[in-house]
Design a protein around this motif. Sequence first.
Motif, PDB file in Angstrom:
ATOM      1  N   GLY A 157      12.939  42.754  49.368  1.00 23.40           N
ATOM      2  CA  GLY A 157      12.100  43.505  50.304  1.00 23.40           C
ATOM      3  C   GLY A 157      10.729  43.793  49.715  1.00 23.40           C
ATOM      4  O   GLY A 157      10.302  43.182  48.726  1.00 23.40           O
ATOM      5  N   ASP A 158      10.027  44.729  50.322  1.00 25.69           N
ATOM      6  CA  ASP A 158       8.683  45.077  49.868  1.00 25.69           C
ATOM      7  C   ASP A 158       8.738  46.021  48.675  1.00 25.69           C
ATOM      8  O   ASP A 158       9.593  46.909  48.607  1.00 25.69           O
ATOM      9  N   TRP A 159       7.793  45.849  47.745  1.00 27.32           N
ATOM     10  CA  TRP A 159       7.678  46.721  46.578  1.00 27.32           C
ATOM     11  C   TRP A 159       6.608  47.762  46.869  1.00 27.32           C
ATOM     12  O   TRP A 159       5.469  47.427  47.168  1.00 27.32           O
ATOM     13  N   ILE A 160       6.974  49.037  46.795  1.00 28.82           N
ATOM     14  CA  ILE A 160       6.045  50.147  47.007  1.00 28.82           C
ATOM     15  C   ILE A 160       5.954  50.925  45.700  1.00 28.82           C
ATOM     16  O   ILE A 160       6.968  51.108  45.019  1.00 28.82           O
ATOM     17  N   PRO A 161       4.770  51.380  45.312  1.00 30.21           N
ATOM     18  CA  PRO A 161       4.667  52.171  44.081  1.00 30.21           C
ATOM     19  C   PRO A 161       5.631  53.345  44.071  1.00 30.21           C
ATOM     20  O   PRO A 161       5.969  53.901  45.119  1.00 30.21           O
ATOM     21  N   VAL A 204      -1.538  51.338  46.706  1.00 24.30           N
ATOM     22  CA  VAL A 204      -1.200  50.091  47.401  1.00 24.30           C
ATOM     23  C   VAL A 204      -2.385  49.126  47.367  1.00 24.30           C
ATOM     24  O   VAL A 204      -2.210  47.916  47.189  1.00 24.30           O
ATOM     25  N   VAL A 205      -3.602  49.654  47.507  1.00 21.84           N
ATOM     26  CA  VAL A 205      -4.783  48.797  47.396  1.00 21.84           C
ATOM     27  C   VAL A 205      -4.881  48.226  45.980  1.00 21.84           C
ATOM     28  O   VAL A 205      -5.208  47.050  45.791  1.00 21.84           O
ATOM     29  N   GLU A 226       7.792  52.982  34.109  1.00 15.55           N
ATOM     30  CA  GLU A 226       7.111  52.025  33.241  1.00 15.55           C
ATOM     31  C   GLU A 226       5.975  52.691  32.478  1.00 15.55           C
ATOM     32  O   GLU A 226       5.696  52.333  31.323  1.00 15.55           O
ATOM     33  N   ALA A 227       5.317  53.667  33.102  1.00 14.93           N
ATOM     34  CA  ALA A 227       4.225  54.372  32.425  1.00 14.93           C
ATOM     35  C   ALA A 227       4.747  55.091  31.190  1.00 14.93           C
ATOM     36  O   ALA A 227       4.126  55.065  30.122  1.00 14.93           O
ATOM     37  N   GLU A 228       5.900  55.742  31.318  1.00 12.79           N
ATOM     38  CA  GLU A 228       6.494  56.433  30.181  1.00 12.79           C
ATOM     39  C   GLU A 228       6.869  55.439  29.085  1.00 12.79           C
ATOM     40  O   GLU A 228       6.672  55.708  27.894  1.00 12.79           O
ATOM     41  N   ARG A 232      -1.333  54.881  37.057  1.00 13.15           N
ATOM     42  CA  ARG A 232      -2.270  54.300  38.015  1.00 13.15           C
ATOM     43  C   ARG A 232      -2.358  52.783  37.868  1.00 13.15           C
ATOM     44  O   ARG A 232      -2.535  52.072  38.845  1.00 13.15           O
ATOM     45  N   LEU A 233      -2.213  52.302  36.646  1.00 14.49           N
ATOM     46  CA  LEU A 233      -2.288  50.862  36.431  1.00 14.49           C
ATOM     47  C   LEU A 233      -1.009  50.148  36.879  1.00 14.49           C
ATOM     48  O   LEU A 233      -1.071  49.031  37.396  1.00 14.49           O
ATOM     49  N   LEU A 234       0.142  50.785  36.713  1.00 11.99           N
ATOM     50  CA  LEU A 234       1.416  50.114  36.966  1.00 11.99           C
ATOM     51  C   LEU A 234       2.092  50.547  38.262  1.00 11.99           C
ATOM     52  O   LEU A 234       2.948  49.829  38.774  1.00 11.99           O
ATOM     53  N   GLY A 235       1.754  51.740  38.776  1.00  8.38           N
ATOM     54  CA  GLY A 235       2.411  52.217  39.988  1.00  8.38           C
ATOM     55  C   GLY A 235       3.849  52.614  39.760  1.00  8.38           C
ATOM     56  O   GLY A 235       4.622  52.755  40.710  1.00  8.38           O
TER      57      GLY A 235
END
Length: 295
Positions: free
Chosen positions: A83-87, A121-122, A29-31, A22-25
Motif C-alpha cells: 500500500g501507500d507509505w505515509i510518514p 509528504v512533499v 529510524e530517526a532514533e 524531518r529527513l526520514l519521516g
Amino acid sequence: MTDPQLPAVISERRQLINLAYRLLGSLTEAEDVVQETYARWYAQTEGQRREVAAPGAWLTTVAGRICLDLLGSARARRERYVGDWIPEPVPGRTEWLDGSSSADPADRVTLDESISMAFLVVLESMTPAERVAFVLHDVFRYSFAEVADIVGRTPAACRQLASSARRRIDTSRRPSNTERAEVVRDFKRAWETQDIGAMIGLLDPQATATADGGGLALAFTAPIDGGVQIARAWMEIIAHGPRVTLLERTVNGQPGLVAQLGDTIISVYAFDISDGRITRIWAIRNPEKLAPWRS
C-alpha cells in the motif's frame, strides 16, 4: 563519563532527532540514526574527539550523511511496501508529555510547520539530495557551504538542489490551527452521526484520502479521490467497522483525530485544509507507526 565534551555532545540530541525525523519521516529510524551517530563519535579515540573543535557540527554532518544513505535505500524498500507509505505521525505535546520516560524520543521533536504531514509528504517527492539540502538550509538554516560538506557536492550545486526543492512547497496562506480545529471537529461530528451530507460539505470536491496499513492492518490500498467518494468510504467505515471512539488530538503539530478501540489507538488521521475545506486526509493504521501514541 570522563569525556569533557560530554555535555556539548549530549545537548545536541534534540537537534539531531529533529533533523533526522524531518529527513526520514520516521521517528523510529530517526532514533536509530542518532544512536549510530553517537556510536561513531565514541568509536573515535579520545585524542580524535579532542581535536573536534565543534562537536555539534561533527554530529550533524555524520547524522546527515547517515540519513542521506538511508534515503537512497528507502525508495527501494518502499517499492516493496504494502500500500501507500505515509510518514510516521507524532503526537502533540499535550498528548505525550506526561513526565515519564516513555515520551522519549517523541518529546524531542519540535512541532512547527516543517513537521506537518503535508510538508513531510512533499519532502517524500524529492530526491535524497534535494531533501537533505532543503531541510538543512531552509529549515535548520545551515549555510550552503556546510550543506555541501554533508551532501558531498559544491555549495553552488546545493543551492540549486534547495531551489529545486523549494519550488514544490506550497507557499499560499495556510489556515490557523484554530480554523483547522473547527473543520476537524465538524468532520468528526459528521462522521459520528453518519451525516454524509455534512461530510461532503466539509470535503473539497477534489480531495484525496490515503491510508497506510503496511500490510499489518486493514486499509484501502489505493488513494480515494473526490469528496463524495471519500464521504461514502468513511460512512462504510463507521457503519461496518469496529465501534471506536474518535478523539481530537494534535497530529504533527496540527489538529487531527485518533480512533481508539478499547484502550488501544488503532488509527491516526492527519488533515490538510484550504479555504475551510479538507483537501487531504492521511489515515495511518500501521501499528508499527503508532508506537508513540501507545505510550
